[in-house]
Each structure stands twice: as structure tokens, then as C-alpha cells.
Design a protein around this motif. Structure first.
Motif, PDB file in Angstrom:
ATOM      1  N   THR A 190      23.496  46.750  80.071  1.00  0.00           N
ATOM      2  CA  THR A 190      23.930  45.362  79.918  1.00  0.00           C
ATOM      3  C   THR A 190      24.581  44.854  81.197  1.00  0.00           C
ATOM      4  O   THR A 190      24.290  43.754  81.665  1.00  0.00           O
ATOM      5  CB  THR A 190      24.906  45.219  78.740  1.00  0.00           C
ATOM      6  OG1 THR A 190      24.280  45.715  77.556  1.00  0.00           O
ATOM      7  CG2 THR A 190      25.323  43.780  78.531  1.00  0.00           C
ATOM      8  N   ALA A 203      33.605  34.582  81.121  1.00  0.00           N
ATOM      9  CA  ALA A 203      34.019  35.414  79.991  1.00  0.00           C
ATOM     10  C   ALA A 203      33.827  34.664  78.667  1.00  0.00           C
ATOM     11  O   ALA A 203      33.342  35.241  77.683  1.00  0.00           O
ATOM     12  CB  ALA A 203      35.488  35.835  80.142  1.00  0.00           C
ATOM     13  N   LEU A 204      34.175  33.385  78.643  1.00  0.00           N
ATOM     14  CA  LEU A 204      33.999  32.586  77.432  1.00  0.00           C
ATOM     15  C   LEU A 204      32.521  32.432  77.090  1.00  0.00           C
ATOM     16  O   LEU A 204      32.110  32.604  75.937  1.00  0.00           O
ATOM     17  CB  LEU A 204      34.657  31.217  77.578  1.00  0.00           C
ATOM     18  CG  LEU A 204      34.513  30.271  76.387  1.00  0.00           C
ATOM     19  CD1 LEU A 204      35.112  30.894  75.123  1.00  0.00           C
ATOM     20  CD2 LEU A 204      35.163  28.941  76.685  1.00  0.00           C
ATOM     21  N   GLY A 223      30.073  34.401  77.978  1.00  0.00           N
ATOM     22  CA  GLY A 223      29.589  35.714  77.545  1.00  0.00           C
ATOM     23  C   GLY A 223      30.036  36.053  76.137  1.00  0.00           C
ATOM     24  O   GLY A 223      29.259  36.598  75.337  1.00  0.00           O
ATOM     25  N   THR A 224      31.279  35.724  75.819  1.00  0.00           N
ATOM     26  CA  THR A 224      31.802  35.974  74.474  1.00  0.00           C
ATOM     27  C   THR A 224      31.012  35.189  73.428  1.00  0.00           C
ATOM     28  O   THR A 224      30.663  35.708  72.370  1.00  0.00           O
ATOM     29  CB  THR A 224      33.297  35.593  74.400  1.00  0.00           C
ATOM     30  OG1 THR A 224      34.011  36.398  75.355  1.00  0.00           O
ATOM     31  CG2 THR A 224      33.861  35.812  73.012  1.00  0.00           C
ATOM     32  N   MET A 225      30.707  33.938  73.754  1.00  0.00           N
ATOM     33  CA  MET A 225      29.919  33.118  72.831  1.00  0.00           C
ATOM     34  C   MET A 225      28.518  33.708  72.648  1.00  0.00           C
ATOM     35  O   MET A 225      28.001  33.758  71.529  1.00  0.00           O
ATOM     36  CB  MET A 225      29.826  31.681  73.351  1.00  0.00           C
ATOM     37  CG  MET A 225      31.143  30.935  73.281  1.00  0.00           C
ATOM     38  SD  MET A 225      31.142  29.349  74.147  1.00  0.00           S
ATOM     39  CE  MET A 225      29.789  28.505  73.369  1.00  0.00           C
ATOM     40  N   VAL A 228      27.595  36.876  72.965  1.00  0.00           N
ATOM     41  CA  VAL A 228      27.696  38.102  72.162  1.00  0.00           C
ATOM     42  C   VAL A 228      27.952  37.768  70.701  1.00  0.00           C
ATOM     43  O   VAL A 228      27.336  38.344  69.796  1.00  0.00           O
ATOM     44  CB  VAL A 228      28.794  39.028  72.717  1.00  0.00           C
ATOM     45  CG1 VAL A 228      29.070  40.182  71.774  1.00  0.00           C
ATOM     46  CG2 VAL A 228      28.402  39.556  74.098  1.00  0.00           C
ATOM     47  N   ALA A 229      28.847  36.819  70.445  1.00  0.00           N
ATOM     48  CA  ALA A 229      29.170  36.454  69.061  1.00  0.00           C
ATOM     49  C   ALA A 229      27.947  35.875  68.348  1.00  0.00           C
ATOM     50  O   ALA A 229      27.614  36.297  67.234  1.00  0.00           O
ATOM     51  CB  ALA A 229      30.314  35.445  69.037  1.00  0.00           C
ATOM     52  N   SER A 239      25.311  38.572  67.788  1.00  0.00           N
ATOM     53  CA  SER A 239      25.651  39.477  66.687  1.00  0.00           C
ATOM     54  C   SER A 239      25.314  38.866  65.334  1.00  0.00           C
ATOM     55  O   SER A 239      24.790  39.531  64.450  1.00  0.00           O
ATOM     56  CB  SER A 239      27.144  39.826  66.725  1.00  0.00           C
ATOM     57  OG  SER A 239      27.445  40.573  67.864  1.00  0.00           O
TER      58      SER A 239
END
Length: 89
Positions: A9, A48-49, A51-53, A55-56, A59
Motif C-alpha cells: 500500500t 491524511a484526511l 486517505g482516511t476518507m 480507507v473508510a 471498508s
């Protein structure tokens, strides 16, 4: 932690980000100010935000859509967006 997933990743995202518009935007912002740490922190937090979105949402979608179909759908969307950008006047 699954280090093979982490490494794959990391390498995929790192290579994809080199030379993209986000990097050029950060370069332009940093060249226009003496406050490079502010630009660095803002860039890190924004990525980071984002990327977090990703991944969320990935998922959640992964629970409802077959990952193999998701791979083809995202690849197709990427290609279509590229063609659209090339053809856009």
C-alpha cells in the motif's frame, strides 16, 4: 499488522503521488511563503484526511461489493476520467 499489505500500500500510494497535481500544489504554495512548516503541516493533514476518507469508504464498500468487481470499477473510472481530461477543451 500485516507488513506485506503495509509495504504494498505504501509503495503504491507513494509512487502514485509522485509528480501529481497535489505535489505541484504543495510546491507552489511553499514557493510563495516563508512559512514552509505551515504548508507542510497543511499538506500532511489534507492528505491524511483524504486517505482516511478513502480507507473508510473502501471498508464500507468492501462489505457490499466484491473486491474484484471494485478493482475493475475503480480502474475503469480512472481510465474514463483520464480520457475525459484528455478530450476536454
Amino acid at each position: 499488522m500485516d507488513w506485506s499489505v503495509f509495504t504494498a500500500t505504501f509503495m503504491t500510494i507513494f509512487i502514485a503521488e509522485i509528480g501529481d497535481k497535489t505535489q505541484f500544489a504543495a510546491l507552489a504554495a511553499a514557493s510563495q511563503t516563508k512559512s514552509t512548516y505551515s504548508v507542510l503541516l497543511a499538506t500532511i493533514l489534507a492528505l491524511a484526511l483524504a486517505g482516511t476518507m478513502g480507507v473508510a469508504f473502501g471498508s464500507v464498500l468492501g462489505k457490499y461489493i466484491d473486491p474484484n468487481k471494485m478493482k475493475y470499477a475503480s480502474g475503469s473510472a480512472f481510465i474514463l476520467m483520464g480520457v475525459w481530461i484528455l478530450l476536454k477543451k
